[in-house]
Write an enzyme that holds these catalytic residues in place. Structure first.
Site, PDB file in Angstrom:
ATOM      1  N   GLY A   1       0.816  -1.229   0.000  1.00 26.87           N
ATOM      2  CA  GLY A   1       0.000   0.000   0.000  1.00 26.87           C
ATOM      3  C   GLY A   1       0.836   1.260   0.000  1.00 26.87           C
ATOM      4  O   GLY A   1       1.986   1.259   0.461  1.00 26.87           O
TER       5      GLY A   1
ATOM      6  N   GLY B   1      -0.339  -6.250   6.231  1.00 29.92           N
ATOM      7  CA  GLY B   1       0.943  -5.949   6.864  1.00 29.92           C
ATOM      8  C   GLY B   1       0.895  -4.746   7.785  1.00 29.92           C
ATOM      9  O   GLY B   1       1.844  -4.483   8.527  1.00 29.92           O
ATOM     10  N   ASP B   2      -0.210  -4.003   7.768  1.00 31.39           N
ATOM     11  CA  ASP B   2      -0.300  -2.807   8.621  1.00 31.39           C
ATOM     12  C   ASP B   2      -1.245  -3.012   9.797  1.00 31.39           C
ATOM     13  O   ASP B   2      -1.722  -2.051  10.389  1.00 31.39           O
ATOM     14  CB  ASP B   2      -0.734  -1.594   7.793  1.00 31.39           C
TER      15      ASP B   2
ATOM     16  N   HIS C   1      32.863   9.560  40.311  1.00 31.97           N
ATOM     17  CA  HIS C   1      32.462  10.842  39.705  1.00 31.97           C
ATOM     18  C   HIS C   1      33.221  11.159  38.428  1.00 31.97           C
ATOM     19  O   HIS C   1      34.423  10.947  38.349  1.00 31.97           O
ATOM     20  CB  HIS C   1      32.699  12.040  40.643  1.00 31.97           C
TER      21      HIS C   1
ATOM     22  N   TYR D   1      35.752   8.872  32.509  1.00 33.64           N
ATOM     23  CA  TYR D   1      35.547   8.115  31.276  1.00 33.64           C
ATOM     24  C   TYR D   1      36.434   6.882  31.287  1.00 33.64           C
ATOM     25  O   TYR D   1      37.659   6.981  31.429  1.00 33.64           O
ATOM     26  CB  TYR D   1      35.890   8.969  30.045  1.00 33.64           C
TER      27      TYR D   1
ATOM     28  N   ASN E   1      39.797   1.818  43.069  1.00 33.57           N
ATOM     29  CA  ASN E   1      39.117   3.095  43.338  1.00 33.57           C
ATOM     30  C   ASN E   1      39.544   4.126  42.305  1.00 33.57           C
ATOM     31  O   ASN E   1      40.732   4.373  42.111  1.00 33.57           O
ATOM     32  CB  ASN E   1      39.458   3.599  44.737  1.00 33.57           C
TER      33      ASN E   1
HETATM   34  C1  UD1 Z   1      -9.043  -3.744   4.069  1.00 31.40           C
HETATM   35  C2  UD1 Z   1     -10.332  -4.505   3.700  1.00 31.40           C
HETATM   36  C3  UD1 Z   1     -11.419  -4.196   4.714  1.00 31.40           C
HETATM   37  C4  UD1 Z   1     -10.941  -4.532   6.108  1.00 31.40           C
HETATM   38  C5  UD1 Z   1      -9.624  -3.811   6.402  1.00 31.40           C
HETATM   39  C6  UD1 Z   1      -9.055  -4.254   7.715  1.00 31.40           C
HETATM   40  C7  UD1 Z   1     -10.303  -4.649   1.297  1.00 31.40           C
HETATM   41  C8  UD1 Z   1     -10.893  -4.137   0.029  1.00 31.40           C
HETATM   42  N1  UD1 Z   1     -10.743  -4.093   2.402  1.00 31.40           N
HETATM   43  O1  UD1 Z   1      -9.331  -2.373   3.937  1.00 31.40           O
HETATM   44  O2  UD1 Z   1     -12.582  -4.950   4.408  1.00 31.40           O
HETATM   45  O3  UD1 Z   1     -11.917  -4.178   7.051  1.00 31.40           O
HETATM   46  O4  UD1 Z   1      -8.657  -4.107   5.389  1.00 31.40           O
HETATM   47  O5  UD1 Z   1      -7.982  -3.439   8.026  1.00 31.40           O
HETATM   48  O6  UD1 Z   1      -9.488  -5.534   1.263  1.00 31.40           O
HETATM   49  N2  UD1 Z   1      -2.164  -3.236   0.126  1.00 31.40           N
HETATM   50  C9  UD1 Z   1      -1.332  -3.698  -0.872  1.00 31.40           C
HETATM   51  N3  UD1 Z   1      -1.602  -3.346  -2.151  1.00 31.40           N
HETATM   52  C10 UD1 Z   1      -2.674  -2.601  -2.497  1.00 31.40           C
HETATM   53  C11 UD1 Z   1      -3.520  -2.138  -1.468  1.00 31.40           C
HETATM   54  C12 UD1 Z   1      -3.235  -2.476  -0.166  1.00 31.40           C
HETATM   55  O7  UD1 Z   1      -0.355  -4.395  -0.614  1.00 31.40           O
HETATM   56  O8  UD1 Z   1      -2.855  -2.348  -3.712  1.00 31.40           O
HETATM   57  C13 UD1 Z   1      -1.859  -3.601   1.522  1.00 31.40           C
HETATM   58  C14 UD1 Z   1      -1.614  -2.395   2.382  1.00 31.40           C
HETATM   59  O9  UD1 Z   1      -0.233  -2.077   2.432  1.00 31.40           O
HETATM   60  C15 UD1 Z   1      -2.107  -2.853   3.739  1.00 31.40           C
HETATM   61  C16 UD1 Z   1      -3.166  -3.890   3.410  1.00 31.40           C
HETATM   62  O10 UD1 Z   1      -2.970  -4.251   2.061  1.00 31.40           O
HETATM   63  O11 UD1 Z   1      -1.078  -3.448   4.489  1.00 31.40           O
HETATM   64  C17 UD1 Z   1      -4.582  -3.338   3.589  1.00 31.40           C
HETATM   65  O12 UD1 Z   1      -4.755  -2.282   2.715  1.00 31.40           O
HETATM   66  P1  UD1 Z   1      -5.636  -1.032   3.092  1.00 31.40           P
HETATM   67  O13 UD1 Z   1      -5.608  -0.103   1.945  1.00 31.40           O
HETATM   68  O14 UD1 Z   1      -5.217  -0.497   4.418  1.00 31.40           O
HETATM   69  O15 UD1 Z   1      -7.073  -1.688   3.192  1.00 31.40           O
HETATM   70  P2  UD1 Z   1      -8.251  -1.197   4.103  1.00 31.40           P
HETATM   71  O16 UD1 Z   1      -8.834   0.010   3.503  1.00 31.40           O
HETATM   72  O17 UD1 Z   1      -7.798  -1.128   5.505  1.00 31.40           O
HETATM   73 MG    MG Z   2      -6.060  -0.344   6.384  1.00 32.61          MG
END
Ligand code: UD1
Ligand code: MG
Length: 486
Positions: free
Chosen positions: A12, A107-108, A366, A369, A380
């Site tokens: 993302g 991953g987030d 005290h 270094y 001491n």
């Molecule tokens: C997604 C879910 C949502 C859920 C939520 C939970 C979808 C459409 N929606 O939404 O239903 O409730 O997670 O947190 O899946 N990422 C990629 N490539 C992309 C887009 C995203 O690798 O093209 C990764 C992001 O880095 C992230 C994860 O996928 O780690 C989730 O993406 P994010 O855009 O945060 O999805 P949400 O809107 O949270």
């Molecule tokens: Mg998200």
């Protein structure tokens, strides 16, 4: 779980984080969010992991190499076109595991836990599902995909932007974690379509599978933080607060005493023994281990440090150091890497120690270094001692024997050795070894009381000659030094 694998979505854009690094590498309690997710996989005995990288892919690759020695696969998502599109990038990887199951994780979302992962897999296998979606009930479902059910069965997931007024009131949400039968996932992925915004959402797989009469199940986890994500700095701070409090609660359960929790930051892998007291504004991180019955006062920062039992630290900064039992240090002391403090040592204010061993019962009270030094026991140090370890080109070691006495404002020019019971007079700059039991004095010539040979040291009742004296203003110093040693 040999045939099972995990795909972690980390591609993302994370623009709202306003960071040069990928969002998933932003820290929660000192640990990148991606590493929390990988830890949850490892704790669930999933060793086959593929990370989908996107923005700032090189930074993520570097992290995977440094942290995991490239044990895990990464695949590139060139254009960030949604969670479904991200999983499509992992198709070649998934083909290695067609007989097993695939776990998809965001991953987030660092708080996904191994218990949820393993229990969901159990249900997935028991029910023989094509997909088992992990959901949870949250107080504030805003921003998440809502779980739509009919007669208790999942029918679809509706994202926040697409929710009707009624659907916004649903509190059961998609955590973004799924167990798929890999074969069914591989069959379904190519059937997804882009939406009006050109995005391909993974949630579409659920609808396609339902349409194709595949078995779709849900696992409702009790971990209501499982979906919590860090999308911007504000949510990252909220995640930090949650993680911080959970760690403190765990230590409280183990018998650690906290005077208050303000400003106390302890990262997840730190271990602390019972009856140890942690005061306010303390940061303890990394692979730090603290024994029992210690006092870690306000203002301490301990990184990858081992602390024994009954140790008192007042405002100590320590990195990669080891402190044995019954030691008292501080206030305002820095212990730098590869420092080893033995039992019953006392270290006072404004002392810095680096790459050195300090023997038992030694006192460095005290303004001192000590660098690149091997210090014996029962030594001491007077106020203001400096081991001069660096000549601008090379570093050298200082060796100090047991029971030595290093006078105030002594400079020990390394490489140099002070023997057992050696004694340096205050203000001396010592450039030559001091034999066991000898007194070394160095003085500049002030034109009166030149001082050669006048200095005797009594050790155990026996009178000793000084090791040498030095007068920088005269030419016959060598002679005098020799004389003084007779
Ligand atoms: C997604 C879910 C949502 C859920 C939520 C939970 C979808 C459409 N929606 O939404 O239903 O409730 O997670 O947190 O899946 N990422 C990629 N490539 C992309 C887009 C995203 O690798 O093209 C990764 C992001 O880095 C992230 C994860 O996928 O780690 C989730 O993406 P994010 O855009 O945060 O999805 P949400 O809107 O949270
Ligand atoms: Mg998200």
């Amino acid at each position: 779980m040999e045939n099972n694998c995990a795909v972690i979505l980390a591609g993302g854009s994370g623009r709202r984080m306003k960071s040069a690094i990928p969002k998933v590498l932003c820290n929660v309690l000192g640990k990148p969010m991606l590493d929390w997710v990988i830890t949850a996989c490892k704790d669930s005995e999933i060793d086959n992991i593929c990370v989908v990288k996107g923005r700032a892919a090189a930074v993520l690759e570097n992290h995977m190499e440094q942290k995991y020695q490239d044990k895990y696969q990464t695949v590139l998502q060139q254009d960030i076109l949604g969670t479904g599109h991200a999983v499509v990038q992992a198709i070649p990887y998934l083909k290695n595991f067609v007989d097993g199951n695939t776990l998809v994780l965001n991953g987030d979302a660092p708080f996904i836990d191994s218990n949820t992962i393993t229990e969901a897999l159990k249900l997935h296998n028991e029910q023989d599902n094509a997909v088992t979606l992990i959901t949870c009930e949250v107080e504030n479902p805003y921003g998440y995909g809502r779980i739509i059910r009919n007669n208790g069965l999942l029918t679809k997931i509706v994202e926040q932007a697409d929710c009707s007024a009624n659907e916004t009131t649903i509190h059961e949400i998609n955590t973004g974690a799924y167990w798929f039968k890999t074969k069914d996932l591989l069959e379904t992925l190519p059937k997804m379509n882009a939406n009006d915004q050109g995005k391909i959402h993974l949630t579409q797989c659920i609808e396609i599978m339902l349409k194709n009469k595949k078995k779709v199940g849900t696992f409702i986890t009790e971990n209501s933080n499982a979906a919590l994500g860090g999308g911007d700095r504000r949510s990252l701070l909220a995640l930090n607060d949650i993680a911080r409090n959970e760690v403190i609660l765990r230590h409280l359960e183990n018998g650690v005493e906290f005077v208050c929790s303000e400003g106390v930051v302890i990262t997840p892998d730190v271990k602390i023994g019972k009856d140890t007291v942690i005061e306010s504004n303390v940061t303890i991180t990394g692979d730090t281990k603290i024994g029992e019955n210690c006092l870690i006062s306000e203002g301490c920062r301990l990184v990858d440090t081992k602390i024994g039992n009954n140790v008192t630290l007042y405002s100590v900064f320590s990195t990669e150091a080891e402190v044995e039992d019954n030691v008292k240090i501080g206030p305002w002391v820095q212990l730098r890497p590869n420092t080893h403090i033995c039992k019953n040592v006392k270290i006072g204010d404004f002392v810095e120690i680096k790459n050195s061993t300090i023997g038992e019962k030694t006192a460095i009270a005290h303004l001192t270094y000590v660098g690149d030094s091997d210090v014996g026991s029962n030594v001491n140090f007077g106020c203001g001692v400096v081991t001069v370890n660096y000549n601008g080109i090379d570093k050298h070691r200082t060796v100090i024997g047991n029971n030595a006495f290093i006078g105030c404002n002594t400079n020990l020019i390394a490489p140099v050795k002070v023997g057992d019971y050696g004694y340096t007079a205050a203000g001396s700059t010592i450039t030559q070894d001091v034999p066991d039991g000898d007194l070394a004095i160095e003085r500049s010539n002030l034109g009166f009381n030149r001082g050669y040979g006048y200095h005797k040291l009594k050790i155990g009742g026996e009178e000793k000659q000084p090791a040498y004296t030095y007068d920088s203003a005269t030419n016959d110093d060598d002679e005098k030094r020799k004389d003084s040693k007779k």
